[in-house]
Design a protein around this motif. Structure first.
Motif, short mmCIF file in Angstrom:
data_model
loop_
_atom_site.label_atom_id
_atom_site.label_comp_id
_atom_site.label_asym_id
_atom_site.label_seq_id
_atom_site.Cartn_x
_atom_site.Cartn_y
_atom_site.Cartn_z
N ASP A 9 0.87 -1.18 0.00
CA ASP A 9 0.00 0.00 0.00
C ASP A 9 0.91 1.23 0.00
O ASP A 9 1.50 1.58 1.02
CB ASP A 9 -0.90 -0.01 1.24
N TRP A 10 1.03 1.84 -1.17
CA TRP A 10 1.93 2.99 -1.32
C TRP A 10 1.18 4.10 -2.04
O TRP A 10 1.02 4.07 -3.25
CB TRP A 10 3.18 2.57 -2.10
N ILE A 30 -1.71 -0.18 -4.95
CA ILE A 30 -2.30 -1.08 -3.96
C ILE A 30 -2.24 -2.50 -4.52
O ILE A 30 -2.79 -2.77 -5.59
CB ILE A 30 -3.77 -0.72 -3.64
N VAL A 31 -1.58 -3.39 -3.81
CA VAL A 31 -1.45 -4.79 -4.24
C VAL A 31 -2.09 -5.67 -3.18
O VAL A 31 -1.66 -5.69 -2.02
CB VAL A 31 0.03 -5.17 -4.44
N PRO A 60 11.79 4.83 0.43
CA PRO A 60 10.61 5.26 -0.32
C PRO A 60 10.46 6.78 -0.28
O PRO A 60 10.74 7.42 0.73
CB PRO A 60 9.45 4.57 0.39
N ARG A 61 10.01 7.36 -1.39
CA ARG A 61 9.75 8.79 -1.48
C ARG A 61 8.25 8.99 -1.69
O ARG A 61 7.54 8.09 -2.10
CB ARG A 61 10.52 9.40 -2.65
N LEU A 65 5.19 3.90 2.56
CA LEU A 65 5.09 2.58 1.94
C LEU A 65 4.79 1.56 3.03
O LEU A 65 5.57 1.37 3.96
CB LEU A 65 6.42 2.24 1.24
N LEU A 66 3.63 0.92 2.91
CA LEU A 66 3.21 -0.09 3.88
C LEU A 66 3.34 -1.47 3.27
O LEU A 66 2.89 -1.72 2.15
CB LEU A 66 1.76 0.13 4.31
N LEU A 67 3.94 -2.38 4.00
CA LEU A 67 3.99 -3.79 3.64
C LEU A 67 3.21 -4.58 4.69
O LEU A 67 3.53 -4.49 5.89
CB LEU A 67 5.43 -4.31 3.58
N ALA A 68 2.21 -5.30 4.25
CA ALA A 68 1.35 -6.08 5.15
C ALA A 68 0.84 -5.21 6.30
O ALA A 68 0.76 -5.65 7.45
CB ALA A 68 2.11 -7.30 5.69
#
Length: 264
Positions: A9-10, A30-31, A60-61, A65-68
């Motif tokens: 989620d970026w 969004i993945v 990240p710029r 940036l969210l992972l899980a």
């Protein structure tokens, strides 16, 4: 992580090169679990920088940036390795290891002790080698393998790691057509069956169109298109991104892209 929550989620993403040059963005990405994304664009467009940023190799710029569900900066190395796995563009194994030992290294985030031959880890490593048709090479020194064989061991290593997010930078490098198609089918099936996310930077638009559920296309001017692969990978947009005219045709019910003209 809540069930069904995005694995990547970026929002407001801006991608920079390792030397700090702005490449493209901002855009929202969004993945979700179960999705297989292919990143498509010309050489130097920033595909590897995008993959490297999501892997945690570049800061990240733009937006967070969210992972899980967690900011990537909140992970330590060990916990990040359990969430995301990376196959870099050039896979190099540690000197002196055979293929099985190389894949066993990838089990470390899941193991309790460094490089111990736990039966479950050994079985997982052998199963991963078998999935990429290199189980017969398990005892071979990595230095003796061909480029394609080393690449398949690298893919097996990523599979054995079992992250939530699989990141592949040019995973089809050195592979013949049979193994290219097999790899794409395997990761498409893996995403669907295990509700993980797979993100691959690729050059072969036809293989991307045939196997990916979603695509991220970087245009010639840095514009970004994201969404379902069949909607994103349109001939006009792909032609612009690659700097060469292509046509989309359907062969045996599956899309392919072919040159539409001569190089100027």
């Amino acid at each position: 992580m809540m069930p069904g929550a995005p694995l990547i989620d970026w929002r407001g993403a801006v991608v920079h090169s390792p030397d700090g040059r702005r490449l493209f963005g901002p855009f929202d990405w969004i993945v979700a679990p179960g999705e297989f994304w292919c990143i498509v664009g010309a050489n130097g467009a920033g595909k590897s920088s995008l993959v490297g940023t999501v892997a945690g190799l570049l800061a990240p710029r733009g937006g967070p940036l969210l992972l899980a569900g967690r900011p990537i900066g909140n992970y330590d190395i060990a916990s990040l390795a359990r969430v995301r796995g990376l196959l870099p563009q050039s896979f190099e194994a540690p000197f002196g290891l055979d293929a099985l030992q190389t894949v066993m290294l990838a089990r470390e985030p899941r193991a309790r002790r460094w490089l111990r031959d736990a039966p479950a880890d050994r079985e997982a490593a052998l199963a991963a080698l078998a999935r990429f048709d290199v189980e017969a090479l398990a005892a071979r020194d990595m230095a003796t393998l061909s480029g394609g064989e080393r690449q398949r061991v690298g893919l097996a290593s990523l599979l054995a790691q079992r992250p939530l997010v699989y990141l592949l930078d040019e995973p089809l490098t050195h592979l013949d057509l049979r193994h290219q198609v097999a790899a794409m089918r395997l990761f498409a099936g893996l995403a669907a069956a295990e509700a993980v996310a797979v993100v691959a930077a690729v050059h072969d638009v036809s293989l991307a169109a045939r196997h990916a559920t979603h695509a991220l296309l970087v245009g010639s001017g840095g514009e970004v298109r994201t969404g379902p692969a069949d909607a994103v990978l349109e001939p006009e947009a792909v032609s612009d991104a690659l700097g060469f005219p292509v046509r989309r045709i359907v062969v045996d019910g599956a899309p392919s892209f072919v040159p539409a003209g001569e190089i100027a």
